[in-house]
Design a protein around this motif. Sequence first.
Motif, PDB file in Angstrom:
ATOM      1  N   SER A 174       0.730  -1.106   0.006  1.00  0.00           N
ATOM      2  CA  SER A 174      -0.022  -0.051  -0.093  1.00  0.00           C
ATOM      3  C   SER A 174       0.954   1.224   0.089  1.00  0.00           C
ATOM      4  N   GLY A 175       2.155   0.897   0.166  1.00  0.00           N
ATOM      5  CA  GLY A 175       2.907   2.170   0.024  1.00  0.00           C
ATOM      6  C   GLY A 175       3.447   2.917   1.535  1.00  0.00           C
ATOM      7  N   GLU A 176       2.980   1.995   2.511  1.00  0.00           N
ATOM      8  CA  GLU A 176       3.459   2.569   3.857  1.00  0.00           C
ATOM      9  C   GLU A 176       4.653   2.432   4.194  1.00  0.00           C
ATOM     10  N   LEU A 177       5.349   2.925   4.736  1.00  0.00           N
ATOM     11  CA  LEU A 177       6.686   2.691   5.491  1.00  0.00           C
ATOM     12  C   LEU A 177       6.701   1.322   6.264  1.00  0.00           C
ATOM     13  N   LEU A 178       7.684   0.476   6.180  1.00  0.00           N
ATOM     14  CA  LEU A 178       7.841  -0.619   6.981  1.00  0.00           C
ATOM     15  C   LEU A 178       7.749  -0.302   8.398  1.00  0.00           C
ATOM     16  N   ARG A 179       6.970  -1.051   9.416  1.00  0.00           N
ATOM     17  CA  ARG A 179       6.699  -0.589  10.696  1.00  0.00           C
ATOM     18  C   ARG A 179       8.208  -0.698  11.545  1.00  0.00           C
TER      19      ARG A 179
END
Length: 242
Positions: A174-179
């Motif tokens: 989804s394009g979110e930064l890896l946690r």
Amino acid sequence: ALRNLGRRRTQGFDLSATVNDQVYSGVTAETPEGRAAVLETRGQVLTYKGRTAEAFFYSTCGGRTASGVEVFRGAAQPYLRSVADQAADGSSYCSISPRYRWHEEWTGEALRATLQRNLPAVSGLRGDDIRQVRDIRVDRRTPSGRVDQLTIALSGPEVKVGGSSIRQVLRSTSGELLRSNAFSVAVTGGGSRVTHLALDGMGAGHGVGFCQWGAVGRARTGQGYQQILTAYFPGTRVARSY
């Protein structure tokens, strides 16, 4: 806030209302509990040997915090050391966090597309150079167990990605930064062509200092704010500054 005073004088402000400093969504996002906490602790600051401490914070440590030098240059403070975030029964205080454990996976094609978008910014490669992913492996971990260096083998070169850049490169579909950098790697097809990549991770954020969800867990067991702060910043004390 006090540590940032004057740091951005040339830009005309001290603090940014984003993740660069402290997210603040305005008065309408405030709560009675938050305002009460601010008023009741007004003028109190965290100190180490009489100086204002560098109070790094993030969402969820996943069971162990990271030392300052694992993430930030110049953060070699005695109170920024890795500590276990565990209760007497062995459970983690931050296990109540929705980000305590997480899982991300990519098909071979999705992984290639992800690397084409994100790897050039940290490697100097062009997106067109990333046509095939042969392997991904962990080369080095920090003392707290977080991934410090990752090797990505492409059709031509092998690319080393380190530190915080790992989270930027392996963004979710989804394009979110890896946690976080605390994860294990499972590769299918490694050595020839990766057809599937899965990460099982712990926590969210850089892991240095104050674990926000751990603080919630500690408060629910009856710990006060001074005890919570000194647990995440060993050797510090809360003192009145004004």
